[in-house]
Design a protein around this motif. Structure first.
Motif, PDB file in Angstrom:
ATOM      1  N   UNK A  37       0.844  -1.201   0.000  1.00  0.00           N
ATOM      2  CA  UNK A  37       0.000   0.000   0.000  1.00  0.00           C
ATOM      3  C   UNK A  37       0.879   1.252   0.000  1.00  0.00           C
ATOM      4  N   UNK A  38       0.596   2.151  -0.931  1.00  0.00           N
ATOM      5  CA  UNK A  38       1.352   3.408  -1.006  1.00  0.00           C
ATOM      6  C   UNK A  38       0.564   4.598  -0.481  1.00  0.00           C
ATOM      7  N   UNK A  39      -0.753   4.517  -0.538  1.00  0.00           N
ATOM      8  CA  UNK A  39      -1.596   5.629  -0.079  1.00  0.00           C
ATOM      9  C   UNK A  39      -3.022   5.123   0.138  1.00  0.00           C
ATOM     10  N   UNK A  40      -3.732   5.790   1.051  1.00  0.00           N
ATOM     11  CA  UNK A  40      -5.123   5.436   1.321  1.00  0.00           C
ATOM     12  C   UNK A  40      -5.977   6.700   1.248  1.00  0.00           C
ATOM     13  N   UNK A  41      -7.112   6.600   0.569  1.00  0.00           N
ATOM     14  CA  UNK A  41      -8.051   7.723   0.448  1.00  0.00           C
ATOM     15  C   UNK A  41      -9.344   7.332   1.149  1.00  0.00           C
ATOM     16  N   UNK A  42      -9.840   8.196   2.025  1.00  0.00           N
ATOM     17  CA  UNK A  42     -11.095   7.943   2.725  1.00  0.00           C
ATOM     18  C   UNK A  42     -12.044   9.106   2.448  1.00  0.00           C
ATOM     19  N   UNK A  43     -13.165   8.814   1.792  1.00  0.00           N
ATOM     20  CA  UNK A  43     -14.119   9.852   1.417  1.00  0.00           C
ATOM     21  C   UNK A  43     -15.349   9.880   2.319  1.00  0.00           C
ATOM     22  N   UNK A  44     -15.546   8.837   3.105  1.00  0.00           N
ATOM     23  CA  UNK A  44     -16.656   8.792   4.068  1.00  0.00           C
ATOM     24  C   UNK A  44     -16.083   8.283   5.386  1.00  0.00           C
ATOM     25  N   UNK A  45     -15.660   9.211   6.270  1.00  0.00           N
ATOM     26  CA  UNK A  45     -14.918   8.837   7.482  1.00  0.00           C
ATOM     27  C   UNK A  45     -15.613   7.834   8.392  1.00  0.00           C
ATOM     28  N   UNK A  46     -16.936   7.793   8.392  1.00  0.00           N
ATOM     29  CA  UNK A  46     -17.629   6.897   9.316  1.00  0.00           C
ATOM     30  C   UNK A  46     -17.426   5.424   8.967  1.00  0.00           C
ATOM     31  N   UNK A  47     -16.941   5.154   7.756  1.00  0.00           N
ATOM     32  CA  UNK A  47     -16.610   3.761   7.405  1.00  0.00           C
ATOM     33  C   UNK A  47     -15.493   3.248   8.317  1.00  0.00           C
ATOM     34  N   UNK A  48     -14.598   4.143   8.734  1.00  0.00           N
ATOM     35  CA  UNK A  48     -13.449   3.748   9.559  1.00  0.00           C
ATOM     36  C   UNK A  48     -13.855   3.791  11.023  1.00  0.00           C
ATOM     37  N   UNK A  49     -13.942   2.633  11.625  1.00  0.00           N
ATOM     38  CA  UNK A  49     -14.368   2.527  13.027  1.00  0.00           C
ATOM     39  C   UNK A  49     -13.250   2.939  13.971  1.00  0.00           C
ATOM     40  N   UNK A  50     -12.041   2.469  13.698  1.00  0.00           N
ATOM     41  CA  UNK A  50     -10.868   2.851  14.486  1.00  0.00           C
ATOM     42  C   UNK A  50      -9.598   2.406  13.750  1.00  0.00           C
ATOM     43  N   UNK A  51      -8.471   3.084  13.965  1.00  0.00           N
ATOM     44  CA  UNK A  51      -8.305   4.305  14.758  1.00  0.00           C
ATOM     45  C   UNK A  51      -8.908   5.507  14.029  1.00  0.00           C
TER      46      UNK A  51
ATOM     47  N   UNK B  21     -19.591   6.251  -8.418  1.00  0.00           N
ATOM     48  CA  UNK B  21     -20.375   6.772  -7.303  1.00  0.00           C
ATOM     49  C   UNK B  21     -20.398   5.735  -6.185  1.00  0.00           C
ATOM     50  N   UNK B  22     -20.474   6.202  -4.963  1.00  0.00           N
ATOM     51  CA  UNK B  22     -20.537   5.360  -3.760  1.00  0.00           C
ATOM     52  C   UNK B  22     -19.204   4.692  -3.435  1.00  0.00           C
ATOM     53  N   UNK B  23     -18.093   5.220  -4.006  1.00  0.00           N
ATOM     54  CA  UNK B  23     -16.761   4.753  -3.620  1.00  0.00           C
ATOM     55  C   UNK B  23     -16.337   5.549  -2.393  1.00  0.00           C
ATOM     56  N   UNK B  24     -16.038   4.854  -1.291  1.00  0.00           N
ATOM     57  CA  UNK B  24     -15.784   5.550  -0.024  1.00  0.00           C
ATOM     58  C   UNK B  24     -14.361   5.401   0.495  1.00  0.00           C
ATOM     59  N   UNK B  25     -13.681   4.316   0.132  1.00  0.00           N
ATOM     60  CA  UNK B  25     -12.283   4.111   0.553  1.00  0.00           C
ATOM     61  C   UNK B  25     -11.524   3.527  -0.632  1.00  0.00           C
ATOM     62  N   UNK B  26     -10.297   4.027  -0.851  1.00  0.00           N
ATOM     63  CA  UNK B  26      -9.454   3.498  -1.923  1.00  0.00           C
ATOM     64  C   UNK B  26      -8.051   3.244  -1.372  1.00  0.00           C
ATOM     65  N   UNK B  27      -7.518   2.074  -1.707  1.00  0.00           N
ATOM     66  CA  UNK B  27      -6.168   1.695  -1.292  1.00  0.00           C
ATOM     67  C   UNK B  27      -5.284   1.670  -2.544  1.00  0.00           C
ATOM     68  N   UNK B  28      -4.329   2.590  -2.639  1.00  0.00           N
ATOM     69  CA  UNK B  28      -3.386   2.595  -3.756  1.00  0.00           C
ATOM     70  C   UNK B  28      -2.256   1.623  -3.466  1.00  0.00           C
ATOM     71  N   UNK B  29      -1.844   0.858  -4.492  1.00  0.00           N
ATOM     72  CA  UNK B  29      -0.696  -0.034  -4.362  1.00  0.00           C
ATOM     73  C   UNK B  29       0.469   0.515  -5.179  1.00  0.00           C
ATOM     74  N   UNK B  30       1.658   0.108  -4.801  1.00  0.00           N
ATOM     75  CA  UNK B  30       2.866   0.653  -5.439  1.00  0.00           C
ATOM     76  C   UNK B  30       2.995   0.273  -6.907  1.00  0.00           C
TER      77      UNK B  30
END
Length: 281
Positions: free
Chosen positions: A23-37, A91-100
């Motif tokens: 993973x090189x970068x993470x994008x979060x567009x809807x913060x409530x998806x992330x419970x913790x941290x 549409x409705x994409x809330x989290x994206x994980x970029x790979x190297x």
């Protein structure tokens, strides 16, 4: 809602797509998806992490990373898609994980009910939702004696009892209806009144129905697809779920739909009769 067979199909699809990627970068567009941290720490901690394995416990996906475990619950409509980073974002994409390597894993969720939790390595088994789960529905971990004892202790209707995941995990609305049909048990029959032969039939039906559904890649009723973009195939094998008015495959009586514990429930009124309450043999 994705049930155990659908989540297992997502897991095996992801294994083919992202194992070994960094993973090189993470994008979060809807913060409530992330419970913790908290979201910024979630994003920073994932940078440089490699995907070592993807496991499943019940309906939870567990991403085994270099130093962390990410627990993901798809809830009602969550799904993962694999893309190139330059692909148009749906549409409705809330989290994206970029790979190297220029690829990307995207989490989409129309309802926004799904959740992700990042935990130190080795602690996923202690996640609150996972701690409550019963055994996986396979003979190696799911034992008839313990299942029978759990049923005997309960006065709840059998369907909601199976849905709560404590006696056995992975059964959702579709597969409870199918297992109860296979075992010829009414969905409102009090669990503690089941006869020994009914308990044995239900135990085998749970293993059989979920096993066949896993082999078929799950059930596609509306929108479910696995991480490879493939629909499940088990819907062609459904005997009662979604079959309102269709003749029962065993006796020809029309399948009826009712509500049990606020859930749409399908059964055969002839093959699955509700008995008067009496003690189990």
């Amino acid at each position: 809602m994705p049930e155990l067979p659908e989540v297992e199909a997502v897991r095996t699809g992801l294994e083919q797509l992202i194992l070994g990627k960094e993973i090189s970068q993470v994008h979060v567009f809807w913060p409530r998806i992330i419970e913790s941290p908290e979201v910024e720490l979630f994003k920073v901690n994932l940078i440089g992490e490699k995907v070592g394995a993807i496991n499943r416990r019940g309906k939870f996906l567990i991403f085994e990373l270099s130093h962390y475990e990410m627990v993901s619950h798809l809830r009602m409509e969550g799904k993962y898609e694999f893309h190139q980073q330059e692909d148009e974002v749906a549409k409705h994409t809330h989290v994206m994980f970029d790979f190297t390597d220029g690829t990307q894993l995207r989490y989409l969720d129309v309802r926004k009910f799904g959740r992700m939790t990042l935990l130190p390595k080795g602690l996923a088994s202690e996640y609150s939702g996972i701690l409550k789960l019963g055994p996986e529905p396979v003979p190696e971990t799911f034992f008839l004696k313990a299942f029978s004892a759990g049923l005997k202790r309960s006065s709840k209707a059998i369907k909601p009892l199976l849905l709560d995941q404590k006696l056995v995990t992975g059964l959702g609305n579709i597969y409870v209806d199918e297992a109860l049909y296979e075992a010829r048990i009414h969905p409102e029959q009090p669990a503690g009144t089941l006869l020994r032969k009914e308990v044995e039939a239900l135990y085998q039906a749970i293993i059989d129905v979920l096993g066949r559904a896993v082999e078929a890649g799950g059930t596609t009723i509306r929108t479910y697809k696995n991480a490879l973009g493939e629909a499940g195939k088990f819907q062609v094998s459904l005997n009662v779920y979604g079959q309102t008015g269709v003749p029962c495959p065993r006796c020809g009586t029309g399948i009826i739909k009712t509500k049990v514990a606020q859930r749409g429930t399908h059964y055969c009124p002839t093959c699955q009769k509700l008995r008067q309450r009496k003690m189990r043999d």
